[in-house]
Design a protein around this motif. Structure first.
Motif, PDB file in Angstrom:
ATOM      1  N   VAL A 125     -99.412 -70.988 -28.578  1.00  0.00           N
ATOM      2  CA  VAL A 125     -98.138 -70.139 -28.606  1.00  0.00           C
ATOM      3  C   VAL A 125     -98.578 -69.075 -27.461  1.00  0.00           C
ATOM      4  CG1 VAL A 125     -96.862 -68.623 -29.696  1.00  0.00           C
ATOM      5  CG2 VAL A 125     -97.673 -70.704 -30.732  1.00  0.00           C
ATOM      6  N   TRP A 126     -99.252 -68.432 -27.437  1.00  0.00           N
ATOM      7  CA  TRP A 126     -99.483 -67.149 -26.386  1.00  0.00           C
ATOM      8  C   TRP A 126     -99.246 -67.742 -24.949  1.00  0.00           C
ATOM      9  CZ3 TRP A 126    -103.180 -66.230 -22.860  1.00  0.00           C
ATOM     10  CH2 TRP A 126    -103.267 -64.862 -22.193  1.00  0.00           C
ATOM     11  N   PRO A 127     -99.984 -68.602 -24.450  1.00  0.00           N
ATOM     12  CA  PRO A 127    -100.000 -68.895 -22.896  1.00  0.00           C
ATOM     13  C   PRO A 127     -98.525 -69.317 -22.806  1.00  0.00           C
ATOM     14  CG  PRO A 127    -101.886 -69.754 -23.915  1.00  0.00           C
ATOM     15  CD  PRO A 127    -101.076 -69.287 -25.038  1.00  0.00           C
ATOM     16  N   ALA A 128     -97.742 -70.127 -23.353  1.00  0.00           N
ATOM     17  CA  ALA A 128     -96.615 -70.858 -23.113  1.00  0.00           C
ATOM     18  C   ALA A 128     -95.547 -69.722 -23.132  1.00  0.00           C
ATOM     19  CB  ALA A 128     -96.378 -71.833 -24.331  1.00  0.00           C
ATOM     20  N   LEU A 129     -95.425 -68.847 -24.251  1.00  0.00           N
ATOM     21  CA  LEU A 129     -94.405 -68.008 -24.126  1.00  0.00           C
ATOM     22  C   LEU A 129     -94.575 -66.683 -23.358  1.00  0.00           C
ATOM     23  CD1 LEU A 129     -93.849 -67.607 -28.133  1.00  0.00           C
ATOM     24  CD2 LEU A 129     -92.721 -68.963 -26.297  1.00  0.00           C
ATOM     25  N   TRP A 130     -95.964 -66.353 -22.937  1.00  0.00           N
ATOM     26  CA  TRP A 130     -96.154 -65.092 -22.307  1.00  0.00           C
ATOM     27  C   TRP A 130     -95.791 -65.107 -20.886  1.00  0.00           C
ATOM     28  CZ3 TRP A 130     -99.676 -65.027 -17.913  1.00  0.00           C
ATOM     29  CH2 TRP A 130    -100.009 -63.560 -17.449  1.00  0.00           C
ATOM     30  N   GLN A 131     -95.860 -66.432 -20.281  1.00  0.00           N
ATOM     31  CA  GLN A 131     -95.550 -66.528 -18.635  1.00  0.00           C
ATOM     32  C   GLN A 131     -93.933 -66.183 -18.740  1.00  0.00           C
ATOM     33  OE1 GLN A 131     -96.300 -70.381 -17.371  1.00  0.00           O
ATOM     34  NE2 GLN A 131     -95.753 -71.444 -19.329  1.00  0.00           N
ATOM     35  N   HIS A 132     -93.137 -66.213 -19.787  1.00  0.00           N
ATOM     36  CA  HIS A 132     -91.465 -66.274 -19.729  1.00  0.00           C
ATOM     37  C   HIS A 132     -91.385 -64.831 -20.245  1.00  0.00           C
ATOM     38  CE1 HIS A 132     -91.142 -70.197 -18.240  1.00  0.00           C
ATOM     39  NE2 HIS A 132     -91.871 -70.498 -18.994  1.00  0.00           N
ATOM     40  N   TRP A 133     -92.066 -64.070 -20.627  1.00  0.00           N
ATOM     41  CA  TRP A 133     -92.193 -62.761 -21.303  1.00  0.00           C
ATOM     42  C   TRP A 133     -91.369 -62.887 -22.522  1.00  0.00           C
ATOM     43  CZ3 TRP A 133     -94.639 -58.795 -19.099  1.00  0.00           C
ATOM     44  CH2 TRP A 133     -95.303 -58.943 -17.971  1.00  0.00           C
ATOM     45  N   VAL A 134     -91.260 -63.824 -23.397  1.00  0.00           N
ATOM     46  CA  VAL A 134     -90.886 -63.798 -24.575  1.00  0.00           C
ATOM     47  C   VAL A 134     -91.845 -62.870 -25.696  1.00  0.00           C
ATOM     48  CG1 VAL A 134     -90.443 -65.497 -26.491  1.00  0.00           C
ATOM     49  CG2 VAL A 134     -89.985 -66.284 -24.292  1.00  0.00           C
ATOM     50  N   PRO A 135     -91.235 -62.011 -26.532  1.00  0.00           N
ATOM     51  CA  PRO A 135     -91.769 -61.621 -27.509  1.00  0.00           C
ATOM     52  C   PRO A 135     -92.732 -62.344 -28.539  1.00  0.00           C
ATOM     53  CG  PRO A 135     -89.473 -61.062 -27.694  1.00  0.00           C
ATOM     54  CD  PRO A 135     -89.486 -61.936 -26.474  1.00  0.00           C
ATOM     55  N   ILE A 136     -93.927 -62.607 -28.302  1.00  0.00           N
ATOM     56  CA  ILE A 136     -94.560 -63.403 -29.176  1.00  0.00           C
ATOM     57  C   ILE A 136     -94.504 -63.070 -30.524  1.00  0.00           C
ATOM     58  CG2 ILE A 136     -97.058 -64.519 -29.481  1.00  0.00           C
ATOM     59  CD1 ILE A 136     -97.327 -63.884 -26.328  1.00  0.00           C
ATOM     60  N   PRO A 137     -94.810 -61.923 -30.932  1.00  0.00           N
ATOM     61  CA  PRO A 137     -94.756 -61.481 -32.409  1.00  0.00           C
ATOM     62  C   PRO A 137     -93.381 -62.045 -33.067  1.00  0.00           C
ATOM     63  CG  PRO A 137     -95.639 -59.611 -31.349  1.00  0.00           C
ATOM     64  CD  PRO A 137     -95.273 -60.698 -30.107  1.00  0.00           C
ATOM     65  N   GLN A 138     -92.339 -61.590 -32.233  1.00  0.00           N
ATOM     66  CA  GLN A 138     -90.673 -61.996 -32.807  1.00  0.00           C
ATOM     67  C   GLN A 138     -90.640 -63.367 -33.102  1.00  0.00           C
ATOM     68  OE1 GLN A 138     -87.976 -60.232 -30.301  1.00  0.00           O
ATOM     69  NE2 GLN A 138     -86.078 -61.347 -31.450  1.00  0.00           N
ATOM     70  N   PHE A 139     -91.331 -64.099 -31.992  1.00  0.00           N
ATOM     71  CA  PHE A 139     -91.352 -65.792 -32.225  1.00  0.00           C
ATOM     72  C   PHE A 139     -92.101 -66.188 -33.319  1.00  0.00           C
ATOM     73  CE2 PHE A 139     -93.193 -69.828 -31.719  1.00  0.00           C
ATOM     74  CZ  PHE A 139     -92.153 -70.707 -31.674  1.00  0.00           C
ATOM     75  N   THR A 140     -93.276 -65.823 -33.542  1.00  0.00           N
ATOM     76  CA  THR A 140     -94.275 -66.449 -34.555  1.00  0.00           C
ATOM     77  C   THR A 140     -93.630 -65.906 -35.892  1.00  0.00           C
ATOM     78  OG1 THR A 140     -95.659 -64.524 -34.300  1.00  0.00           O
ATOM     79  CG2 THR A 140     -96.216 -66.376 -33.252  1.00  0.00           C
ATOM     80  N   THR A 141     -93.028 -64.709 -36.076  1.00  0.00           N
ATOM     81  CA  THR A 141     -92.426 -64.323 -37.339  1.00  0.00           C
ATOM     82  C   THR A 141     -91.193 -65.129 -37.711  1.00  0.00           C
ATOM     83  OG1 THR A 141     -93.262 -62.031 -37.024  1.00  0.00           O
ATOM     84  CG2 THR A 141     -91.654 -62.329 -38.788  1.00  0.00           C
ATOM     85  N   GLN A 142     -90.259 -65.486 -36.840  1.00  0.00           N
ATOM     86  CA  GLN A 142     -89.144 -66.256 -37.120  1.00  0.00           C
ATOM     87  C   GLN A 142     -89.586 -67.536 -37.150  1.00  0.00           C
ATOM     88  OE1 GLN A 142     -86.111 -65.984 -34.027  1.00  0.00           O
ATOM     89  NE2 GLN A 142     -86.116 -63.712 -34.089  1.00  0.00           N
ATOM     90  N   PHE A 143     -90.530 -68.149 -36.614  1.00  0.00           N
ATOM     91  CA  PHE A 143     -90.794 -69.648 -36.949  1.00  0.00           C
ATOM     92  C   PHE A 143     -91.764 -69.760 -38.288  1.00  0.00           C
ATOM     93  CE2 PHE A 143     -94.234 -72.877 -36.610  1.00  0.00           C
ATOM     94  CZ  PHE A 143     -93.294 -73.981 -36.216  1.00  0.00           C
ATOM     95  N   ASN A 144     -92.384 -68.768 -38.382  1.00  0.00           N
ATOM     96  CA  ASN A 144     -93.072 -68.903 -39.859  1.00  0.00           C
ATOM     97  C   ASN A 144     -92.270 -68.747 -41.127  1.00  0.00           C
ATOM     98  OD1 ASN A 144     -95.806 -69.432 -38.545  1.00  0.00           O
ATOM     99  ND2 ASN A 144     -96.195 -67.325 -38.660  1.00  0.00           N
ATOM    100  N   ASP A 145     -91.282 -67.684 -40.894  1.00  0.00           N
ATOM    101  CA  ASP A 145     -90.304 -67.523 -41.949  1.00  0.00           C
ATOM    102  C   ASP A 145     -89.275 -68.941 -42.020  1.00  0.00           C
ATOM    103  OD1 ASP A 145     -91.157 -65.214 -42.465  1.00  0.00           O
ATOM    104  OD2 ASP A 145     -89.582 -64.302 -41.270  1.00  0.00           O
TER     105      ASP A 145
END
Length: 154
Positions: free
Chosen positions: A24-44
């Motif tokens: 998750v981190w390497p894929a999202l980081w390169q596009h400046w996506v907020p990683i904690p926000q994505f992981t929270t939404q995905f897990n919910d």
């Protein structure tokens, strides 16, 4: 006005278990996506079936916002789960590890149909049969044509 799309990111993540670690981190980081926000939404959104691997397509916009679509699990995962297997054959062309019945194939194909490039259920069943054969799992429709499968569905 529609947002400008910056990138599409395709990942396979276990349901309810996205963490800010690879992949998750390497894929999202390169596009400046907020990683904690994505992981929270995905897990919910995926907490109901913990542990199953899911393909997810993340659409990243220019303003660093994102949307994501969760797809059905890969066909190989569905086949192995249906037969309670941990993996395919360890010795290809020698050991068959399971057998799918017609009804089991139909069930898997029906579940996977929205994500397959198949125009009807018979084609979807043949696609799932091909995936099963690749992991040395036999099936009731092995060797049948698409028309024979369609006739048996009626």
């Amino acid at each position: 006005m529609a947002k400008a799309i910056k990138a599409y990111i395709k990942l396979q993540i276990k349901w309810g278990q996205a963490t800010p670690a690879p992949p998750v981190w390497p894929a999202l980081w390169q596009h400046w996506v907020p990683i904690p926000q994505f992981t929270t939404q995905f897990n919910d959104r995926t907490k109901d079936k913990m542990g199953t691997i899911l393909p997810v397509v993340i659409t990243v916009y220019d303003d660093k916002s994102f949307d994501f679509v969760v797809k059905e699990p890969p066909a190989s995962v569905l086949v192995k789960n249906k037969l309670n297997l941990k993996s395919g054959s360890k010795i290809p062309q020698k050991d068959k590890v399971g057998h799918l019945t017609f009804d089991q194939l139909k069930e898997i194909a029906t579940q996977k149909m929205p994500n397959l490039n198949a125009k009807d259920l018979a084609w979807a069943m043949k696609i799932i049969d091909g995936t099963a054969r690749a992991t040395w799992i036999t099936s009731d429709i092995h060797g049948m044509t698409k028309e024979e499968v369609a006739a048996k569905l009626k």
